[in-house]
Design a protein around this motif. Structure first.
Motif, PDB file in Angstrom:
ATOM      1  N   PHE A 120       0.823  -1.201   0.000  1.00  0.00           N
ATOM      2  CA  PHE A 120       0.000   0.000   0.000  1.00  0.00           C
ATOM      3  C   PHE A 120       0.864   1.260   0.000  1.00  0.00           C
ATOM      4  CE2 PHE A 120      -2.509  -3.351   1.947  1.00  0.00           C
ATOM      5  CZ  PHE A 120      -3.633  -3.296   1.156  1.00  0.00           C
ATOM      6  N   ALA A 121       2.115   1.163  -0.386  1.00  0.00           N
ATOM      7  CA  ALA A 121       3.022   2.293  -0.331  1.00  0.00           C
ATOM      8  C   ALA A 121       3.249   2.949  -1.682  1.00  0.00           C
ATOM      9  CB  ALA A 121       4.361   1.849   0.255  1.00  0.00           C
ATOM     10  N   ARG A 122       2.581   2.456  -2.708  1.00  0.00           N
ATOM     11  CA  ARG A 122       2.797   3.063  -4.025  1.00  0.00           C
ATOM     12  C   ARG A 122       2.143   4.430  -4.088  1.00  0.00           C
ATOM     13  NH1 ARG A 122       1.938  -2.099  -8.088  1.00  0.00           N
ATOM     14  NH2 ARG A 122       3.177  -3.547  -6.844  1.00  0.00           N
ATOM     15  N   ARG A 123       2.824   5.378  -4.702  1.00  0.00           N
ATOM     16  CA  ARG A 123       2.315   6.745  -4.736  1.00  0.00           C
ATOM     17  C   ARG A 123       2.225   7.263  -6.159  1.00  0.00           C
ATOM     18  NH1 ARG A 123       6.422   7.846  -0.029  1.00  0.00           N
ATOM     19  NH2 ARG A 123       5.228   7.058   1.709  1.00  0.00           N
ATOM     20  N   VAL A 124       1.738   6.428  -7.034  1.00  0.00           N
ATOM     21  CA  VAL A 124       1.585   6.835  -8.425  1.00  0.00           C
ATOM     22  C   VAL A 124       0.188   7.434  -8.585  1.00  0.00           C
ATOM     23  CG1 VAL A 124       1.620   6.070 -10.818  1.00  0.00           C
ATOM     24  CG2 VAL A 124       3.114   4.982  -9.136  1.00  0.00           C
ATOM     25  N   TRP A 125       0.135   8.737  -8.706  1.00  0.00           N
ATOM     26  CA  TRP A 125      -1.150   9.430  -8.791  1.00  0.00           C
ATOM     27  C   TRP A 125      -1.385   9.923 -10.206  1.00  0.00           C
ATOM     28  CZ3 TRP A 125      -4.822  11.009  -4.945  1.00  0.00           C
ATOM     29  CH2 TRP A 125      -4.620  10.360  -3.717  1.00  0.00           C
ATOM     30  N   ALA A 126      -2.490   9.507 -10.783  1.00  0.00           N
ATOM     31  CA  ALA A 126      -2.838   9.932 -12.132  1.00  0.00           C
ATOM     32  C   ALA A 126      -3.586  11.250 -12.097  1.00  0.00           C
ATOM     33  CB  ALA A 126      -3.688   8.846 -12.810  1.00  0.00           C
ATOM     34  N   GLU A 127      -3.890  11.765 -13.237  1.00  0.00           N
ATOM     35  CA  GLU A 127      -4.616  13.019 -13.333  1.00  0.00           C
ATOM     36  C   GLU A 127      -6.034  12.906 -12.777  1.00  0.00           C
ATOM     37  OE1 GLU A 127      -4.559  14.252 -17.376  1.00  0.00           O
ATOM     38  OE2 GLU A 127      -2.399  14.647 -17.399  1.00  0.00           O
ATOM     39  N   ALA A 128      -6.474  11.677 -12.525  1.00  0.00           N
ATOM     40  CA  ALA A 128      -7.835  11.471 -12.027  1.00  0.00           C
ATOM     41  C   ALA A 128      -7.979  11.768 -10.542  1.00  0.00           C
ATOM     42  CB  ALA A 128      -8.265  10.035 -12.300  1.00  0.00           C
ATOM     43  N   ALA A 129      -6.876  12.041  -9.831  1.00  0.00           N
ATOM     44  CA  ALA A 129      -6.963  12.314  -8.393  1.00  0.00           C
ATOM     45  C   ALA A 129      -7.881  13.503  -8.133  1.00  0.00           C
ATOM     46  CB  ALA A 129      -5.577  12.577  -7.826  1.00  0.00           C
ATOM     47  N   CYS A 130      -8.714  13.397  -7.095  1.00  0.00           N
ATOM     48  CA  CYS A 130      -9.725  14.422  -6.819  1.00  0.00           C
ATOM     49  C   CYS A 130      -9.166  15.631  -6.087  1.00  0.00           C
ATOM     50  CB  CYS A 130     -10.878  13.820  -6.013  1.00  0.00           C
ATOM     51  SG  CYS A 130     -10.417  13.288  -4.355  1.00  0.00           S
ATOM     52  N   ALA A 131      -7.943  15.538  -5.548  1.00  0.00           N
ATOM     53  CA  ALA A 131      -7.342  16.653  -4.818  1.00  0.00           C
ATOM     54  C   ALA A 131      -5.832  16.459  -4.804  1.00  0.00           C
ATOM     55  CB  ALA A 131      -7.890  16.723  -3.398  1.00  0.00           C
ATOM     56  N   PRO A 132      -5.075  17.535  -4.564  1.00  0.00           N
ATOM     57  CA  PRO A 132      -3.612  17.399  -4.519  1.00  0.00           C
ATOM     58  C   PRO A 132      -3.172  16.478  -3.383  1.00  0.00           C
ATOM     59  CG  PRO A 132      -4.267  19.705  -4.698  1.00  0.00           C
ATOM     60  CD  PRO A 132      -5.506  18.937  -4.411  1.00  0.00           C
ATOM     61  N   LEU A 133      -2.110  15.753  -3.630  1.00  0.00           N
ATOM     62  CA  LEU A 133      -1.528  14.880  -2.615  1.00  0.00           C
ATOM     63  C   LEU A 133      -0.414  15.625  -1.902  1.00  0.00           C
ATOM     64  CD1 LEU A 133      -1.339  11.982  -1.406  1.00  0.00           C
ATOM     65  CD2 LEU A 133       0.425  11.533  -3.129  1.00  0.00           C
ATOM     66  N   VAL A 134      -0.449  15.676  -0.567  1.00  0.00           N
ATOM     67  CA  VAL A 134       0.549  16.378   0.234  1.00  0.00           C
ATOM     68  C   VAL A 134       1.148  15.410   1.238  1.00  0.00           C
ATOM     69  CG1 VAL A 134       0.913  18.174   1.972  1.00  0.00           C
ATOM     70  CG2 VAL A 134      -0.524  18.634  -0.020  1.00  0.00           C
ATOM     71  N   THR A 135       2.457  15.342   1.288  1.00  0.00           N
ATOM     72  CA  THR A 135       3.131  14.470   2.258  1.00  0.00           C
ATOM     73  C   THR A 135       4.096  15.231   3.162  1.00  0.00           C
ATOM     74  OG1 THR A 135       4.917  13.951   0.698  1.00  0.00           O
ATOM     75  CG2 THR A 135       2.986  12.489   0.707  1.00  0.00           C
ATOM     76  N   GLN A 136       4.416  16.475   2.827  1.00  0.00           N
ATOM     77  CA  GLN A 136       5.334  17.279   3.635  1.00  0.00           C
ATOM     78  C   GLN A 136       5.121  18.757   3.324  1.00  0.00           C
ATOM     79  OE1 GLN A 136       9.357  16.307   2.497  1.00  0.00           O
ATOM     80  NE2 GLN A 136       8.925  16.448   0.317  1.00  0.00           N
ATOM     81  N   GLY A 137       5.812  19.602   4.096  1.00  0.00           N
ATOM     82  CA  GLY A 137       5.716  21.035   3.844  1.00  0.00           C
ATOM     83  C   GLY A 137       4.851  21.760   4.862  1.00  0.00           C
ATOM     84  N   ALA A 138       4.666  23.058   4.637  1.00  0.00           N
ATOM     85  CA  ALA A 138       3.988  23.923   5.602  1.00  0.00           C
ATOM     86  C   ALA A 138       2.539  23.501   5.848  1.00  0.00           C
ATOM     87  CB  ALA A 138       4.045  25.371   5.122  1.00  0.00           C
ATOM     88  N   LEU A 139       1.827  23.116   4.798  1.00  0.00           N
ATOM     89  CA  LEU A 139       0.425  22.733   4.977  1.00  0.00           C
ATOM     90  C   LEU A 139       0.314  21.486   5.830  1.00  0.00           C
ATOM     91  CD1 LEU A 139      -2.533  23.040   4.467  1.00  0.00           C
ATOM     92  CD2 LEU A 139      -2.253  21.983   2.219  1.00  0.00           C
TER      93      LEU A 139
END
Length: 454
Positions: A398-417
């Motif tokens: 479950f660690a794959r992070r291949v996100w296609a253009e079909a994602a409904c929202a941006p994927l965030v894993t780090q940073g200020a947000l």
């Protein structure tokens, strides 16, 4: 009264390490009185005196010889013979704690005062605590206290091996119960995500009646404690493993007709979306994972999201997600593994887990027990599920992070947000009553609140 053959060791504080203990019986016998009955013989290997504590490591107790004293005069019977391996006097605790990866086998019976039938004035219930590696109990026992699985594995080679009281899965320490010969009548308490019950004969199917808290199968039936029984139980016939599914059976998904347990959903059902509108289910995926055999167990251990972790009712009760299952917050999707705080979001070291995912006609945010979470997005891991296709991967990844253009929202894993969301989770944990204390080297240890609403 007459004398009884006593036991090998009387102990008030004793610890046995590795190696098999095949003791020769030490006999202390006094002459029988003229009209006296036979004395009590108890504890073929070890007699634990009242006030004592006994811890046993790896190895085994092969079962000693125990014999009641001879009868005396007319009308006087012989003494009882109890506990061919162990006898617990008083309300004592016996710790069976082989190191991880090792086994402790107890071939004889375990008895205590209350379960020995010595009369209403003779009380005392022994408690057995299992931890570490594997503990195998092979004989029918009569002790009347609970058997607590505090991590490790308890294997029952006899349906009566765990005495008469409940078998308890301790919270926060995933444990395994292996049933090899007949279903125990003991009530099962605290069976939760991360715990496992292994049916050695691997029946083709099981049936769980949630209202009755009972599970039946060809070899017998198991009864779960009313207060802690799971909403539903997953079963893998290939391994004989029973587990509590994560984001699965019992998890309530918001639909147009209210919250519905995920196991009652079907392809074609409409579900409510967190941002309004509805989506239609096109696939329900499920996969049982043996975390102990996974090359990277942290990739599959479930994450417990505590009730109200993200705010009141989000989620409404504790929810379990796979590590890369994303939560929708502040307009973005953040996998829960990147929000772990060791308090309200923490990973459970499960031996077995069953994951389910709901795929809609488009990637969207649904509500799982009130928490906005993503629906399934096929990023190439559909084959990780048992019903995902003709090929099933050896390990569910479950660690794959291949996100296609079909994602409904941006994927965030780090940073200020992500950092702002994390800070709010810490503030919410404190508001819920969690407390942090220094654990050395700059680390913090979180202490659970005495009670959390939910």
């Amino acid at each position: 009264g007459g004398g009884g053959q006593s036991t090998n060791y009387y102990t008030s504080s004793y610890q046995i390490g590795g190696g098999y203990q095949d003791y020769t019986t030490i006999t202390h016998q006094t002459p029988a009185a003229t009209n006296g009955g036979g004395g009590l013989g108890a504890g073929g290997n070890v007699f634990v005196q009242q006030g004592g504590v006994l811890a046993i490591g790896a190895g085994g107790l092969l079962g000693g010889r125990v014999k009641g004293g001879a009868p005396g005069g007319p009308g006087a019977g012989g003494g009882a013979a109890l506990g061919s391996s162990l006898f617990l006097q008083g309300d004592e605790v016996l710790y069976l704690a082989p190191p991880a990866g090792q086994t402790l086998t107890i071939s004889g019976a375990i008895a205590d005062q209350a379960g020995a039938g010595l009369g209403p004035t003779v009380q005392g219930s022994g408690t057995i605590v299992v931890s570490g590696g594997m503990v195998v109990l092979q004989a029918a026992s009569s002790y009347t206290g609970p058997t607590v699985i505090q991590g490790g594995t308890l294997a029952l080679d006899n349906a009566q091996a765990a005495g008469n009281d409940p078998i308890v899965f301790a919270a926060g320490t995933p444990g395994t119960l292996e049933i090899a010969a007949g279903a125990p009548a003991n009530a099962l308490v605290g069976f939760a995500a991360g715990d496992a019950i292994v049916l050695a004969d691997r029946p083709a199917a099981v049936s769980y009646a949630a209202a009755a808290h009972a599970l039946s199968y060809a070899g017998g039936a198991l009864t779960f404690d009313t207060g802690t029984a799971p909403a539903a139980i997953a079963y893998d016939a290939a391994t004989g493993v029973l587990s509590v599914a994560c984001f699965a059976e019992g998890t309530r998904i918001a639909t147009m007709r209210g919250r519905v347990a995920v196991e009652r959903l079907a392809v074609g059902d409409p579900v409510s979306l967190a941002r309004g509108g509805s989506g239609r289910i096109i696939w329900l995926g499920h996969r049982h994972v043996d975390c102990r055999r996974h090359p990277r167990p942290a990739d599959v251990w479930p994450v417990r999201v505590a009730a109200h972790a993200f705010g009141l009712g989000r989620p409404a009760r504790d929810l379990f997600l796979s590590p890369d299952h994303a939560v929708f917050v502040d307009g973005v999707l953040i996998p829960v593994r990147h929000l772990l705080n060791d308090a309200t979001l923490r990973q459970e070291r499960a031996a077995h887990v069953t994951y389910w995912h709901v795929e809609l006609d488009r990637h969207a945010v649904l509500l799982a027990d009130g928490l906005p979470t993503e629906s399934y997005l096929d990023t190439g891991n559909r084959a990780a599920f048992a019903n995902g296709g003709s090929v099933v991967q050896a390990h569910a990844d479950f660690a794959r992070r291949v996100w296609a253009e079909a994602a409904c929202a941006p994927l965030v894993t780090q940073g200020a947000l992500r950092d702002r969301v994390y800070a709010r989770l810490i503030a919410q944990a404190l508001a819920l009553g969690w407390r942090a204390e220094a654990a050395g080297a700059g680390a913090l240890r979180w202490l659970r609140p005495r009670s959390v609403r939910g």
